[in-house]
Design a protein around this motif. Sequence first.
Motif, PDB file in Angstrom:
ATOM      1  N   PRO A  25       0.529  -1.208   0.057  1.00 55.55           N
ATOM      2  CA  PRO A  25       0.159   0.034   0.398  1.00 55.55           C
ATOM      3  C   PRO A  25       1.081   1.259  -0.062  1.00 55.55           C
ATOM      4  CG  PRO A  25      -0.854  -1.306   1.452  1.00 55.55           C
ATOM      5  CD  PRO A  25       0.602  -2.301   1.080  1.00 55.55           C
ATOM      6  N   ALA A  63       1.852   2.177  -3.477  1.00 56.30           N
ATOM      7  CA  ALA A  63       0.686   3.259  -4.189  1.00 56.30           C
ATOM      8  C   ALA A  63       0.550   4.281  -3.852  1.00 56.30           C
ATOM      9  CB  ALA A  63      -0.576   1.676  -3.802  1.00 56.30           C
ATOM     10  N   ALA A 104      -0.201   7.455  -6.103  1.00 56.02           N
ATOM     11  CA  ALA A 104      -0.891   8.781  -6.258  1.00 56.02           C
ATOM     12  C   ALA A 104      -1.183   9.904  -5.671  1.00 56.02           C
ATOM     13  CB  ALA A 104      -2.748   7.897  -5.635  1.00 56.02           C
ATOM     14  N   LEU A 145      -6.482   6.986  -4.223  1.00 52.22           N
ATOM     15  CA  LEU A 145      -6.565   5.326  -4.509  1.00 52.22           C
ATOM     16  C   LEU A 145      -8.120   4.874  -4.332  1.00 52.22           C
ATOM     17  CD1 LEU A 145      -3.665   4.001  -1.099  1.00 52.22           C
ATOM     18  CD2 LEU A 145      -3.338   4.229  -4.294  1.00 52.22           C
ATOM     19  N   LEU A 203      -3.635  -0.944 -11.872  1.00 58.46           N
ATOM     20  CA  LEU A 203      -3.189  -1.578 -10.363  1.00 58.46           C
ATOM     21  C   LEU A 203      -1.617  -2.086  -9.752  1.00 58.46           C
ATOM     22  CD1 LEU A 203      -5.258  -4.859 -11.944  1.00 58.46           C
ATOM     23  CD2 LEU A 203      -5.939  -3.386  -9.741  1.00 58.46           C
ATOM     24  N   ILE A 204      -1.521  -1.590  -9.110  1.00 55.53           N
ATOM     25  CA  ILE A 204       0.769  -2.320  -8.458  1.00 55.53           C
ATOM     26  C   ILE A 204      -0.423  -3.202  -7.458  1.00 55.53           C
ATOM     27  CG2 ILE A 204       1.912  -0.500  -7.311  1.00 55.53           C
ATOM     28  CD1 ILE A 204       1.266   1.879  -7.735  1.00 55.53           C
ATOM     29  N   GLN A 205       0.669  -4.375  -8.170  1.00 53.89           N
ATOM     30  CA  GLN A 205       0.846  -5.581  -7.495  1.00 53.89           C
ATOM     31  C   GLN A 205       2.382  -6.270  -7.386  1.00 53.89           C
ATOM     32  OE1 GLN A 205      -2.121  -7.026  -5.800  1.00 53.89           O
ATOM     33  NE2 GLN A 205      -0.755  -9.088  -5.701  1.00 53.89           N
TER      34      GLN A 205
END
Length: 86
Positions: free
Chosen positions: A1, A4, A8, A15, A43-45
């Motif tokens: 998180p 992200a 952002a 988010l 998407l950040i994964q």
Amino acid sequence: PELAVKVAAELGLSLGKATIGRFNDGECNIQLGENVRNTHVFLIQSTCPPVNDALMELFLMVRCFRRASARTVTAIVPYYGHARQD
């Protein structure tokens, strides 16, 4: 998180709201908390261990956003776990 949140903030965006859980049998449950129709989704994964579970979550999230009529879905994978196959 944390990554992200920084991405952002740099882009001046907030988010999105999504919940990822598991059913009792281990299947992935993804619920979107907002309308993504006709939007650009990022998407950040990362694929940290367990790699296969993280990849499956990523694929299911892409599918979920496409079914929710997102205009585009871009996956950002800062660490790809299967990149090294010695």
